[in-house]
Design a protein around this motif. Structure first.
Motif, PDB file in Angstrom:
ATOM      1  N   UNK A 136      15.807 -16.887 -23.018  1.00 35.70           N
ATOM      2  CA  UNK A 136      16.586 -15.563 -22.831  1.00 35.70           C
ATOM      3  C   UNK A 136      17.655 -15.456 -24.069  1.00 35.70           C
ATOM      4  N   UNK A 137      17.746 -14.491 -24.738  1.00 36.61           N
ATOM      5  CA  UNK A 137      18.497 -14.346 -25.997  1.00 36.61           C
ATOM      6  C   UNK A 137      19.432 -13.244 -25.879  1.00 36.61           C
ATOM      7  N   UNK A 138      19.761 -12.532 -24.535  1.00 42.31           N
ATOM      8  CA  UNK A 138      20.452 -11.444 -24.095  1.00 42.31           C
ATOM      9  C   UNK A 138      22.017 -11.616 -24.705  1.00 42.31           C
ATOM     10  N   UNK A 139      22.329 -13.128 -24.525  1.00 43.61           N
ATOM     11  CA  UNK A 139      23.735 -13.309 -24.573  1.00 43.61           C
ATOM     12  C   UNK A 139      23.827 -13.947 -26.075  1.00 43.61           C
TER      13      UNK A 139
ATOM     14  N   UNK B  40      16.512 -21.870 -22.993  1.00 39.11           N
ATOM     15  CA  UNK B  40      14.901 -21.835 -23.386  1.00 39.11           C
ATOM     16  C   UNK B  40      14.349 -22.670 -22.214  1.00 39.11           C
ATOM     17  N   UNK B  41      13.273 -22.342 -21.582  1.00 37.63           N
ATOM     18  CA  UNK B  41      12.385 -23.134 -20.645  1.00 37.63           C
ATOM     19  C   UNK B  41      11.335 -23.800 -21.293  1.00 37.63           C
TER      20      UNK B  41
ATOM     21  N   UNK C 235       5.945 -29.822 -31.578  1.00 36.00           N
ATOM     22  CA  UNK C 235       6.711 -28.719 -32.142  1.00 36.00           C
ATOM     23  C   UNK C 235       6.188 -27.215 -31.418  1.00 36.00           C
ATOM     24  N   UNK C 236       6.658 -26.229 -31.466  1.00 35.56           N
ATOM     25  CA  UNK C 236       6.455 -24.783 -31.078  1.00 35.56           C
ATOM     26  C   UNK C 236       7.425 -24.017 -31.537  1.00 35.56           C
ATOM     27  N   UNK C 237       7.082 -22.611 -31.540  1.00 38.84           N
ATOM     28  CA  UNK C 237       7.875 -21.449 -32.020  1.00 38.84           C
ATOM     29  C   UNK C 237       8.014 -20.521 -31.365  1.00 38.84           C
ATOM     30  N   UNK C 238       8.730 -19.505 -31.219  1.00 33.05           N
ATOM     31  CA  UNK C 238       8.828 -18.369 -30.459  1.00 33.05           C
ATOM     32  C   UNK C 238       9.629 -17.333 -31.241  1.00 33.05           C
ATOM     33  N   UNK C 239       9.276 -15.968 -31.035  1.00 33.40           N
ATOM     34  CA  UNK C 239       9.867 -14.813 -31.571  1.00 33.40           C
ATOM     35  C   UNK C 239      10.917 -14.189 -30.679  1.00 33.40           C
ATOM     36  N   UNK C 240      11.822 -13.595 -30.940  1.00 33.65           N
ATOM     37  CA  UNK C 240      12.866 -13.232 -30.269  1.00 33.65           C
ATOM     38  C   UNK C 240      13.723 -12.087 -31.012  1.00 33.65           C
ATOM     39  N   UNK C 241      14.455 -11.359 -30.123  1.00 34.29           N
ATOM     40  CA  UNK C 241      15.436 -10.583 -30.709  1.00 34.29           C
ATOM     41  C   UNK C 241      16.752 -10.853 -30.458  1.00 34.29           C
ATOM     42  N   UNK C 242      17.788 -10.987 -31.609  1.00 33.60           N
ATOM     43  CA  UNK C 242      19.102 -11.449 -31.142  1.00 33.60           C
ATOM     44  C   UNK C 242      19.989 -10.387 -30.414  1.00 33.60           C
ATOM     45  N   UNK C 243      19.981 -10.618 -29.286  1.00 33.39           N
ATOM     46  CA  UNK C 243      21.073  -9.961 -28.394  1.00 33.39           C
ATOM     47  C   UNK C 243      20.868  -8.332 -28.842  1.00 33.39           C
ATOM     48  N   UNK C 244      21.973  -7.628 -28.564  1.00 35.97           N
ATOM     49  CA  UNK C 244      21.849  -6.202 -28.823  1.00 35.97           C
ATOM     50  C   UNK C 244      22.977  -5.884 -29.980  1.00 35.97           C
ATOM     51  N   UNK C 245      22.565  -5.180 -30.893  1.00 32.64           N
ATOM     52  CA  UNK C 245      23.337  -4.709 -32.119  1.00 32.64           C
ATOM     53  C   UNK C 245      24.721  -4.107 -31.603  1.00 32.64           C
ATOM     54  N   UNK C 246      25.935  -4.750 -32.156  1.00 31.67           N
ATOM     55  CA  UNK C 246      27.065  -3.996 -31.764  1.00 31.67           C
ATOM     56  C   UNK C 246      27.223  -2.518 -32.276  1.00 31.67           C
TER      57      UNK C 246
END
Length: 523
Positions: free
Chosen positions: A43-46, A52-53, A297-308
């Protein structure tokens, strides 16, 4: 002069290289003995704060207890990510909501369904005291057997009631299970789905549609393939949702469910703080854990919150000049153009709103059928893929008439069913139906209703999206019947006749959807 990188950056790069070497190393006998790390949810919304689970298993596949924050390292790009907290899932503040989805198609009859029911019951009993579960079954359609609850007795009773019959609506079951888990709002969510065969139902949900819905739901799906199950699809589904795939037989199905239960009990939630900005950009994070000196190890792609939002333009500090008459005229023209643009935008928004509202009104019924009776959950879910538009005739007032159905058999003739002014239910249940058809063969216990309204006969499909009713070769929902219309329920066909109408019936023209009918109470 050569400038050296900061020690923290050097360390981050070294950690990233170490993780990459773990992720890209070829399988070997030694790798099979190493611990494993799986990132189940992020969860990268904040952002820059994230949670991370993860699941950590030792070399024997057993969950690793008692891990500390200093046993983990996280890197985003070339920057270290601070790990500020770690919570094992045994913590009462991290309850799990899991949807157990069981294949009850005809191929599961006998030992497979008996073993699956016992294994699923043991799985639910192994959950934590604050965890909840729901039970779904699927054959020709998906059925919510027990809504989300912590009542173990109710869940066990629901599983015990399952019977194996009919085809396999696998894609619909995946979508329904993910929707129900996502609607729970629990800190941890999961779907465990068992299937023993390929999707062969008439459900409108496609393979790609189910994968898109599962991936978009963000819920890990643990899949169990039994017998002739589509291993490729189940593996893709598990990988896309960061769950796991397990192959099973009737003899070891209990062990497979127990392994999944152990994995869910062996999870951790990490709280992270990154060093970037919440700019809405795509990013990737690598995570590494050390278990008894051995890394995983492991990796994951995500979006860095919401653009200001961009900052407002600076205010004008110079004194405004007096407007001339010419300037005033130009300003009026500009104002009129601006008002026209605003009006066009408002009108376009209204059109989009009306279109969206109309589509939701048509399609929400299908979603309710999939996840009912938990209506509160269904109301929070995204719509299923669009279904074909229905039906069919222009509504005209007409004097009362007497109609009938002529059943079309193999030799071209069959029984004649007088409709009169009564409400008729077509279905396979002798208790519900007035026109009783054989069980199975695509016929639901309460399949369709026909009744007289304002001199014309109305048909309503009541069996939900898994089973179909056709009128005149088209998928039916609400239809005003016309003489000569062929009605198909499963493999059974009827021709609607109105032999002695009091007044001429209206000519069939363009057939819009009929709305606003409320059928009388079923018998």
């Amino acid at each position: 002069m050569l400038k050296l990188a900061a020690p923290r950056t050097i360390f981050a790069i070294a950690a990233a290289i170490g993780i990459a070497s773990i992720l890209l190393s070829a399988p070997s006998a030694r790798a099979q003995e190493a611990p494993s790390l799986a990132i189940n949810q992020l969860d990268a919304t904040g952002y820059p704060d994230m949670s991370v689970l993860v699941t950590v298993l030792d070399a024997g596949g057993v969950p690793v207890p008692g891990l500390a924050p200093d046993q983990f390292q996280a890197v985003e790009g070339s920057d270290l990510v601070d790990i500020t907290n770690i919570q094992p899932v045994t913590d009462a503040s991290l309850p799990l909501s899991v949807v157990v989805v069981i294949d009850t198609s005809g191929s599961m009859q006998g030992e497979p369904i008996a073993r699956a029911k016992q294994a699923a019951t043991d799985f639910i009993n192994a959950l934590g005291p604050n965890d909840q579960a729901a039970v779904f079954s699927f054959s020709g359609t998906t059925v919510p057997v027990v809504p989300l609850t912590g009542d173990r007795a109710a869940l066990a009773a629901g599983i015990a009631s399952l019977q194996a019959v009919g085809p396999t609506a696998l894609y619909e079951a995946v979508q329904a299970g993910v929707f129900a888990a996502r609607a729970s709002g629990a800190p941890r969510q999961a779907v465990v789905i068992l299937s023993d065969g390929e999707n062969d139902s008439e459900s409108p949900i496609t393979e790609q549609g189910s994968l898109d819905a599962a991936f978009g739901g963000g819920v890990p799906v643990f899949t169990i393939g039994l017998g002739a199950a589509p291993a490729g699809y189940l593996q893709t589904l598990a990988a896309a949702t960061r769950g796991q795939y397990r192959e099973a037989t009737a003899g070891n199905i209990a062990e497979v469910y127990a392994e999944i239960a152990a994995m869910l009990r062996g999870q951790y939630v990490l709280t992270l703080h990154a060093r970037g900005d919440a700019d809405g950009a795509a990013s990737s994070m690598q995570l590494i854990v050390s278990v008894a000196g051995a890394p995983a190890g492991a990796s994951i792609d995500f979006t860095r919150g919401t653009a200001a939002a961009p900052p407002p333009p600076p205010r004008e500090t110079t004194q405004p000049q007096p407007a001339t008459e010419e300037d005033s005229g130009g300003a009026n023209v500009a104002l009129e153009v601006y008002a026209g643009i605003v009006a066009a935008v408002v009108l376009a928004g209204l059109v989009v709103f009306l279109f969206t509202w109309s589509r939701r009104a048509r399609l929400r019924r299908a979603q309710m059928q999939i996840v009912a009776p938990n209506v509160a959950q269904a109301a929070k879910q995204p719509l299923p893929p669009p279904r074909r538009a229905v039906n069919d005739v222009i509504v005209h007032e007409a004097p009362p008439a007497t109609g009938r159905l002529v059943e079309v058999s193999a030799n071209g003739s069959g029984r004649v069913l007088e409709l009169g002014a009564e409400t008729h239910v077509i279905g396979s249940s002798p208790e519900l139906a007035t026109i009783v058809l054989p069980e199975g063969d695509g016929v639901a216990p309460d399949h369709a209703h026909i009744w007289l309204r304002d001199g014309g006969y109305v048909l309503h499909h009541a069996a939900g999206p898994g089973r179909k009713t056709y009128v005149g070769g088209r998928l039916a929902d609400w239809v005003i019947l016309e003489p000569g219309d062929e009605i198909r329920v499963g493999s059974h066909r009827f021709v609607f006749e109105d032999p002695t109408p009091v007044a001429p019936r209206p000519t069939l023209v363009e057939r819009p959807t009929v709305t606003g009918f409320a059928p009388p109470a079923s018998r």
